[in-house]
Write a protein that holds these residues in place. Structure first.
Motif, PDB file in Angstrom:
ATOM      1  N   THR A 112       0.847  -1.189   0.000  1.00 23.45           N
ATOM      2  CA  THR A 112       0.000   0.000   0.000  1.00 23.45           C
ATOM      3  C   THR A 112       0.883   1.239   0.000  1.00 23.45           C
ATOM      4  O   THR A 112       2.103   1.159   0.173  1.00 23.45           O
ATOM      5  CB  THR A 112      -0.898   0.026   1.253  1.00 23.45           C
ATOM      6  OG1 THR A 112      -0.060   0.190   2.401  1.00 23.45           O
ATOM      7  CG2 THR A 112      -1.728  -1.251   1.360  1.00 23.45           C
ATOM      8  N   HIS A 113       0.259   2.370  -0.175  1.00 26.14           N
ATOM      9  CA  HIS A 113       0.977   3.639  -0.125  1.00 26.14           C
ATOM     10  C   HIS A 113       1.654   3.804   1.240  1.00 26.14           C
ATOM     11  O   HIS A 113       2.800   4.255   1.315  1.00 26.14           O
ATOM     12  CB  HIS A 113       0.013   4.795  -0.406  1.00 26.14           C
ATOM     13  CG  HIS A 113       0.653   6.133  -0.428  1.00 26.14           C
ATOM     14  ND1 HIS A 113       1.589   6.485  -1.372  1.00 26.14           N
ATOM     15  CD2 HIS A 113       0.501   7.201   0.386  1.00 26.14           C
ATOM     16  CE1 HIS A 113       1.995   7.717  -1.136  1.00 26.14           C
ATOM     17  NE2 HIS A 113       1.348   8.179  -0.083  1.00 26.14           N
ATOM     18  N   ASP A 114       0.977   3.403   2.314  1.00 23.65           N
ATOM     19  CA  ASP A 114       1.561   3.478   3.656  1.00 23.65           C
ATOM     20  C   ASP A 114       2.793   2.588   3.767  1.00 23.65           C
ATOM     21  O   ASP A 114       3.783   2.969   4.405  1.00 23.65           O
ATOM     22  CB  ASP A 114       0.540   3.080   4.726  1.00 23.65           C
ATOM     23  CG  ASP A 114      -0.532   4.143   4.930  1.00 23.65           C
ATOM     24  OD1 ASP A 114      -0.350   5.278   4.459  1.00 23.65           O
ATOM     25  OD2 ASP A 114      -1.559   3.814   5.562  1.00 23.65           O
ATOM     26  N   ASP A 115       2.735   1.410   3.171  1.00 28.78           N
ATOM     27  CA  ASP A 115       3.901   0.517   3.173  1.00 28.78           C
ATOM     28  C   ASP A 115       5.081   1.171   2.464  1.00 28.78           C
ATOM     29  O   ASP A 115       6.227   1.079   2.907  1.00 28.78           O
ATOM     30  CB  ASP A 115       3.578  -0.819   2.505  1.00 28.78           C
ATOM     31  CG  ASP A 115       2.582  -1.657   3.290  1.00 28.78           C
ATOM     32  OD1 ASP A 115       2.498  -1.487   4.522  1.00 28.78           O
ATOM     33  OD2 ASP A 115       1.891  -2.473   2.654  1.00 28.78           O
ATOM     34  N   ASP A 116       4.791   1.829   1.355  1.00 26.76           N
ATOM     35  CA  ASP A 116       5.845   2.513   0.603  1.00 26.76           C
ATOM     36  C   ASP A 116       6.464   3.637   1.432  1.00 26.76           C
ATOM     37  O   ASP A 116       7.682   3.823   1.430  1.00 26.76           O
ATOM     38  CB  ASP A 116       5.304   3.076  -0.715  1.00 26.76           C
ATOM     39  CG  ASP A 116       4.907   2.001  -1.711  1.00 26.76           C
ATOM     40  OD1 ASP A 116       5.375   0.844  -1.566  1.00 26.76           O
ATOM     41  OD2 ASP A 116       4.120   2.316  -2.626  1.00 26.76           O
ATOM     42  N   ILE A 117       5.635   4.370   2.126  1.00 27.89           N
ATOM     43  CA  ILE A 117       6.130   5.462   2.978  1.00 27.89           C
ATOM     44  C   ILE A 117       6.978   4.895   4.108  1.00 27.89           C
ATOM     45  O   ILE A 117       8.069   5.410   4.390  1.00 27.89           O
ATOM     46  CB  ILE A 117       4.959   6.312   3.514  1.00 27.89           C
ATOM     47  CG1 ILE A 117       4.316   7.088   2.362  1.00 27.89           C
ATOM     48  CG2 ILE A 117       5.441   7.257   4.623  1.00 27.89           C
ATOM     49  CD1 ILE A 117       3.041   7.799   2.734  1.00 27.89           C
ATOM     50  N   ARG A 118       6.511   3.848   4.750  1.00 30.41           N
ATOM     51  CA  ARG A 118       7.287   3.217   5.828  1.00 30.41           C
ATOM     52  C   ARG A 118       8.634   2.712   5.316  1.00 30.41           C
ATOM     53  O   ARG A 118       9.658   2.873   5.966  1.00 30.41           O
ATOM     54  CB  ARG A 118       6.488   2.089   6.473  1.00 30.41           C
ATOM     55  CG  ARG A 118       5.523   2.564   7.547  1.00 30.41           C
ATOM     56  CD  ARG A 118       4.960   1.397   8.348  1.00 30.41           C
ATOM     57  NE  ARG A 118       3.906   0.692   7.635  1.00 30.41           N
ATOM     58  CZ  ARG A 118       2.654   1.104   7.531  1.00 30.41           C
ATOM     59  NH1 ARG A 118       2.286   2.234   8.082  1.00 30.41           N
ATOM     60  NH2 ARG A 118       1.760   0.400   6.882  1.00 30.41           N
TER      61      ARG A 118
END
Length: 115
Positions: free
Chosen positions: A3-9
Motif C-alpha cells: 500500500t501507499h503506507d507501506d511505501d512510505i514506511r
C-alpha cells in the motif's frame, strides 16, 4: 500487495538507515567543534559553531526517532547556549557536556547494533 503506507514506511526506514550511517561523522564533528571551543577559550564564533552542530543533530536525530541521541544533543545545545549567553560558566557546563557526548555515542552504538 503493498500500500501507499507501506511505501512510505519503507522509504522512511531507508532514510533512517542512511542517517544512521552519517551519525558517527556528525557526532565526531560535534565533538571536534566543542573541543575547538574549549581550546579556543569559548569564543562566540566557536561556541556558535558547536551550537549549530548540536542543534542539527538534536532535530534530525529526533525526526528519525533516535530519541536518546536527540536528547543528548539537546542537552549539549542547551549547555552551549548557556555558555554563549554568559549565564553558564564553561567549567560548570563541561562535565554534563562530556556525559552528553558519551550518552550520544553509546546510544549510537546501541542503535547501530539494534536498528
Amino acid at each position: 500487495m503493498t500500500t501507499h503506507d507501506d511505501d512510505i514506511r519503507a522509504a522512511m526506514a531507508a532514510l533512517r538507515a542512511d542517517y544512521l550511517t552519517e551519525l558517527p561523522a556528525q557526532l565526531e564533528s560535534l565533538r571536534t567543534a566543542i573541543d575547538d571551543a574549549r581550546r579556543g577559550g569559548w569564543t562566540k564564533d566557536l561556541v556558535r559553531k558547536a551550537i549549530k552542530q548540536a542543534h542539527m543533530i538534536h532535530g534530525t536525530a529526533g525526526s528519525y526517532r533516535f530519541l536518546e541521541i536527540s536528547e543528548a544533543a539537546g542537552r549539549l545545545e542547551d549547555a552551549l547556549t548557556g555558555i554563549d549567553a554568559g549565564w553558564l560558566p564553561p567549567e560548570d557546563a563541561w562535565p554534563e557536556m562530556q556525559r552528553s557526548l558519551d550518552d550520544a555515542i553509546k546510544a549510537l552504538h546501541d542503535a547501530d547494533t539494534h536498528p
